[in-house]
Design a protein around this motif. Structure first.
Motif, mmCIF file in Angstrom:
data_model
loop_
_atom_site.group_PDB
_atom_site.id
_atom_site.type_symbol
_atom_site.label_atom_id
_atom_site.label_comp_id
_atom_site.label_asym_id
_atom_site.label_seq_id
_atom_site.Cartn_x
_atom_site.Cartn_y
_atom_site.Cartn_z
ATOM 1 N N THR A 1 0.691 -1.129 -0.197
ATOM 2 C CA THR A 1 0.081 0.296 0.220
ATOM 3 C C THR A 1 0.404 1.150 0.318
ATOM 4 O O THR A 1 0.281 2.432 -1.050
ATOM 5 C CB THR A 1 -0.903 -0.269 1.136
ATOM 6 O OG1 THR A 1 -2.063 -1.199 1.185
ATOM 7 C CG2 THR A 1 -1.970 0.761 0.901
ATOM 8 N N ALA A 2 1.970 1.364 1.208
ATOM 9 C CA ALA A 2 3.149 2.037 1.204
ATOM 10 C C ALA A 2 3.368 2.692 -0.575
ATOM 11 O O ALA A 2 3.301 3.632 -1.322
ATOM 12 C CB ALA A 2 3.700 2.567 1.689
ATOM 13 N N ALA A 3 4.042 1.800 -1.255
ATOM 14 C CA ALA A 3 4.725 1.747 -2.813
ATOM 15 C C ALA A 3 3.600 1.751 -3.377
ATOM 16 O O ALA A 3 3.843 3.080 -4.268
ATOM 17 C CB ALA A 3 5.438 0.153 -3.156
ATOM 18 N N THR A 4 2.030 2.004 -3.069
ATOM 19 C CA THR A 4 0.815 2.352 -4.551
ATOM 20 C C THR A 4 0.822 3.743 -4.236
ATOM 21 O O THR A 4 0.568 4.136 -4.988
ATOM 22 C CB THR A 4 -0.022 1.143 -3.693
ATOM 23 O OG1 THR A 4 0.203 -0.115 -4.079
ATOM 24 C CG2 THR A 4 -1.181 2.060 -5.252
ATOM 25 N N VAL A 5 0.656 4.153 -2.982
ATOM 26 C CA VAL A 5 0.288 5.713 -2.299
ATOM 27 C C VAL A 5 1.714 6.263 -3.159
ATOM 28 O O VAL A 5 1.235 7.251 -3.631
ATOM 29 C CB VAL A 5 0.392 5.528 -1.303
ATOM 30 C CG1 VAL A 5 0.002 6.821 -0.381
ATOM 31 C CG2 VAL A 5 -0.913 4.497 -0.412
ATOM 32 N N ALA A 6 2.515 5.934 -2.599
ATOM 33 C CA ALA A 6 4.134 7.142 -3.073
ATOM 34 C C ALA A 6 3.831 7.094 -4.884
ATOM 35 O O ALA A 6 4.370 8.298 -5.618
ATOM 36 C CB ALA A 6 4.816 6.444 -2.753
ATOM 37 N N ARG A 7 3.757 6.147 -5.397
ATOM 38 C CA ARG A 7 3.460 5.930 -6.799
ATOM 39 C C ARG A 7 2.794 6.943 -7.142
ATOM 40 O O ARG A 7 2.666 7.257 -8.969
ATOM 41 C CB ARG A 7 3.239 4.725 -7.789
ATOM 42 C CG ARG A 7 4.525 3.449 -7.268
ATOM 43 C CD ARG A 7 4.220 2.593 -8.014
ATOM 44 N NE ARG A 7 5.540 1.932 -8.239
ATOM 45 C CZ ARG A 7 5.536 0.240 -6.460
ATOM 46 N NH1 ARG A 7 4.214 0.370 -6.416
ATOM 47 N NH2 ARG A 7 6.607 0.305 -6.817
ATOM 48 N N THR A 8 1.663 6.732 -7.008
ATOM 49 C CA THR A 8 0.434 7.847 -6.910
ATOM 50 C C THR A 8 0.888 9.638 -7.155
ATOM 51 O O THR A 8 0.124 10.160 -7.598
ATOM 52 C CB THR A 8 -0.721 7.965 -6.068
ATOM 53 O OG1 THR A 8 -0.974 8.254 -5.002
ATOM 54 C CG2 THR A 8 -1.574 6.389 -6.275
ATOM 55 N N VAL A 9 1.910 9.715 -6.282
ATOM 56 C CA VAL A 9 2.259 11.357 -5.759
ATOM 57 C C VAL A 9 2.329 11.918 -7.483
ATOM 58 O O VAL A 9 4.033 11.563 -8.371
ATOM 59 C CB VAL A 9 3.537 11.601 -4.659
ATOM 60 C CG1 VAL A 9 3.456 12.713 -5.325
ATOM 61 C CG2 VAL A 9 2.308 11.041 -4.052
#
Length: 90
Positions: free
Chosen positions: A69-77
């Motif tokens: 989840t953390a990686a997915t969230v970061a990729r959206t930035v």
């Protein structure tokens, strides 16, 4: 919640331009804010550092799902070129 608790900052490499450092600092701040905004994550346990648009996540989380989840969230930035996910399970 203070974002300062999350740690991490843009690199202090003297070969990098001021603009690169400012961009990386802005990306780091946006990633931290996105992590704080996700109710599934304990963002205070996740460190964020950005160098040339590459975001590195480190720290400890409670589940494999939180790592993803953390990686997915970061990729959206906006501005994130890639994510290096070094998160570990507690």
């Amino acid at each position: 919640m203070s974002l300062g608790v999350l740690g991490g900052c843009a690199s202090n490499d003297p070969r990098r331009s001021v603009a690169e450092s400012v961009d990386d600092a802005a990306i780091t701040a946006k990633v931290k804010a996105a992590l704080v905004g996700d109710p599934e994550l304990k963002a205070s346990d996740i460190n964020v550092e950005t160098v040339q648009g590459v975001v590195q996540l480190s720290g400890f989380v409670s589940s494999a799902e939180s790592v993803a989840t953390a990686a997915t969230v970061a990729r959206t930035v906006k501005g994130v070129k890639s994510v290096r996910n070094d998160l570990r399970l507690k």
